[in-house]
Design a protein around this motif. Sequence first.
Motif, mmCIF file in Angstrom:
data_model
loop_
_atom_site.group_PDB
_atom_site.id
_atom_site.type_symbol
_atom_site.label_atom_id
_atom_site.label_comp_id
_atom_site.label_asym_id
_atom_site.label_seq_id
_atom_site.Cartn_x
_atom_site.Cartn_y
_atom_site.Cartn_z
ATOM 1 N N HIS A 142 5.180 -16.376 8.663
ATOM 2 C CA HIS A 142 6.543 -16.912 8.730
ATOM 3 C C HIS A 142 6.974 -17.147 10.176
ATOM 4 O O HIS A 142 7.469 -18.212 10.536
ATOM 5 N N MET A 170 11.597 -28.315 4.369
ATOM 6 C CA MET A 170 12.695 -28.819 5.203
ATOM 7 C C MET A 170 13.450 -29.955 4.501
ATOM 8 O O MET A 170 14.659 -30.069 4.611
ATOM 9 N N ALA A 227 18.022 -15.952 9.143
ATOM 10 C CA ALA A 227 19.199 -16.793 8.834
ATOM 11 C C ALA A 227 18.749 -18.243 8.840
ATOM 12 O O ALA A 227 17.681 -18.576 9.370
HETATM 13 C C1 HEM Z 1 25.254 -26.718 4.741
HETATM 14 C C2 HEM Z 1 24.027 -26.613 5.007
HETATM 15 C C3 HEM Z 1 23.166 -25.405 4.784
HETATM 16 C C4 HEM Z 1 23.437 -24.200 4.165
HETATM 17 C C5 HEM Z 1 24.728 -23.748 3.525
HETATM 18 C C6 HEM Z 1 22.227 -23.403 4.246
HETATM 19 C C7 HEM Z 1 22.111 -22.091 3.770
HETATM 20 C C8 HEM Z 1 21.001 -21.287 3.995
HETATM 21 C C9 HEM Z 1 20.919 -19.880 3.683
HETATM 22 C C10 HEM Z 1 22.029 -19.051 3.049
HETATM 23 C C11 HEM Z 1 19.694 -19.441 4.042
HETATM 24 C C12 HEM Z 1 19.162 -18.012 3.927
HETATM 25 C C13 HEM Z 1 18.720 -17.729 2.517
HETATM 26 C C14 HEM Z 1 18.289 -16.283 2.313
HETATM 27 O O1 HEM Z 1 18.672 -15.376 3.058
HETATM 28 O O2 HEM Z 1 17.547 -16.088 1.345
HETATM 29 C C15 HEM Z 1 18.960 -20.580 4.557
HETATM 30 C C16 HEM Z 1 17.658 -20.542 5.002
HETATM 31 C C17 HEM Z 1 16.975 -21.662 5.410
HETATM 32 N N1 HEM Z 1 17.491 -22.927 5.609
HETATM 33 FE FE1 HEM Z 1 19.386 -23.499 5.340
HETATM 34 N N2 HEM Z 1 21.267 -24.137 4.862
HETATM 35 C C18 HEM Z 1 21.803 -25.344 5.225
HETATM 36 C C19 HEM Z 1 21.180 -26.365 5.912
HETATM 37 C C20 HEM Z 1 19.846 -26.377 6.265
HETATM 38 C C21 HEM Z 1 19.199 -27.426 6.987
HETATM 39 C C22 HEM Z 1 19.896 -28.688 7.504
HETATM 40 C C23 HEM Z 1 17.891 -27.072 7.105
HETATM 41 C C24 HEM Z 1 16.747 -27.806 7.751
HETATM 42 C C25 HEM Z 1 16.893 -28.736 8.633
HETATM 43 C C26 HEM Z 1 17.725 -25.779 6.473
HETATM 44 C C27 HEM Z 1 16.541 -25.086 6.347
HETATM 45 C C28 HEM Z 1 16.457 -23.749 5.998
HETATM 46 C C29 HEM Z 1 15.222 -22.980 6.065
HETATM 47 C C30 HEM Z 1 13.846 -23.515 6.430
HETATM 48 C C31 HEM Z 1 15.539 -21.668 5.705
HETATM 49 C C32 HEM Z 1 14.592 -20.468 5.649
HETATM 50 C C33 HEM Z 1 14.577 -19.781 7.017
HETATM 51 C C34 HEM Z 1 13.630 -18.610 7.101
HETATM 52 O O3 HEM Z 1 13.351 -17.986 6.076
HETATM 53 O O4 HEM Z 1 13.204 -18.313 8.224
HETATM 54 N N3 HEM Z 1 18.944 -25.385 5.978
HETATM 55 N N4 HEM Z 1 19.798 -21.692 4.533
#
Ligand code: HEM
Length: 419
Positions: free
Chosen positions: A91, A237, A362
């Motif tokens: 990861h 993504m 996050a």
């Molecule tokens: C309004 C927009 C967004 C919201 C509300 C959101 C919300 C979240 C949340 C809550 C998590 C954590 C989930 C957990 O703890 O299980 C997360 C993880 C993630 N999000 Fe977002 N997201 C948004 C936009 C995006 C965008 C624009 C991208 C990519 C360009 C993205 C890619 C990811 C990825 C790859 C993860 C996993 C990260 C990891 O595990 O290291 N998200 N998102």
Amino acid sequence: MNKPLPPEAGLEALRALLRERSPLGPLKAMTKYTGYLFQIPMKGFQPYVVYGAEANRKALVTERDKVLWRNTDPVTDLLKHGVLIVDGDEHDRYRELMEPALHPSALSGYTPLILRHTENVSAQWQDGSIMDMLVESRKIALLIIMDALFSKDVTADIPRIWHPILKAIEYISPGAWILWRKIPRPGFRKPLQELDEYLFGIIEERRKKKEGKRDLLQHLIDAGLSDQIIRDQMLTMMIAGHDTSTALLAWVFALLGQHPDIHKKLVDEVDTLDKSPLLDQVIKEALRLYPPIHIGNRRVAENLTFAEGTVPAGERLFYSIYLTHHDEKIWENAESFCPARFAHGRKTPPFSYVPFGGGPRACIGAAFGQAEARIVLSHLLKSHTFEFTCHKIHAHMGATLEPRPGVNMKVTKRIENRE
Ligand code: HEM
């Protein structure tokens, strides 16, 4: 924990289900009878649910080594080794490779393409027609993410990839597979294969180019990853980066439609100010009321103790962003739409507002998603008027929390377009 629920709890849960047309209603109703840790009492599916600042802090930061992200479910089947799925060093390696493209310092470079795609989609709207802003938001968000991260303008390909993308989202949405993991799921093989072929095509095209763009795709290729692993990151993504933004944009339209006074104030503000504080507050409040990712899904690897009990190793654990954001002990009038609660200077206690999760895992796209929403919304509010058709909307628990059946609005081009 796990005190037997009184009979009125079941009745109240049923009433909430009928009223809100979503399992979120019964979940909220149950919290009146349980504490910040409870187990869903469903035959064949009894995950533990935690919420509230203390539990979030434990699950996301202080005790995070006791939980695994990798689960046995369709999300893992689809995204395979995607950064959102895998744990440990694997990861961290993918995350490190992808962070530069999403770093706040890189975001201003995306503004022109965000504006261009927003403009192109809205240029297709017939003046005075009714548009579903859930669908239009998806088009905009999809075009933006594919261009920003893979330098791929998918405008001409939308008719070809739209259905496969919706099927991929349906594939990972909650369904009967929750109760019966191996339930036959016809109708997915072909569209999912088409989506893979599309992504492998983009990778192949890029590998042939001597001088690629310095985008996220190029970082993955230069790192020497295999096509399969690159596909996993791209699909992750693509889905995580557009389905969430789609929900956020659509909820903002729904909430503005339901609150004409705030809508009017916001239009006045984006017309007159370069940076509208109210727009930021509206986005934050939409993310509080309807967090697109409403739960985080984990597998407990080692017994995990919260203030109200212990979740044994091996169990499935959800930390509920939605319940945290609707907790009356944290939020005054938690159910009302009140952007002013995020007015400058007002603070929320740590881990009580977690639309992007928290800790080392996050959301990687948090800054991107918020900047995108600001640019798209301020552009659209300046270029068009949006009249809500006043239909009923409920929060649908799909891969994200979506306003269903959609957000129908009459769109009219503004004569005094101020762009
Ligand atoms: C309004 C927009 C967004 C919201 C509300 C959101 C919300 C979240 C949340 C809550 C998590 C954590 C989930 C957990 O703890 O299980 C997360 C993880 C993630 N999000 Fe977002 N997201 C948004 C936009 C995006 C965008 C624009 C991208 C990519 C360009 C993205 C890619 C990811 C990825 C790859 C993860 C996993 C990260 C990891 O595990 O290291 N998200 N998102």
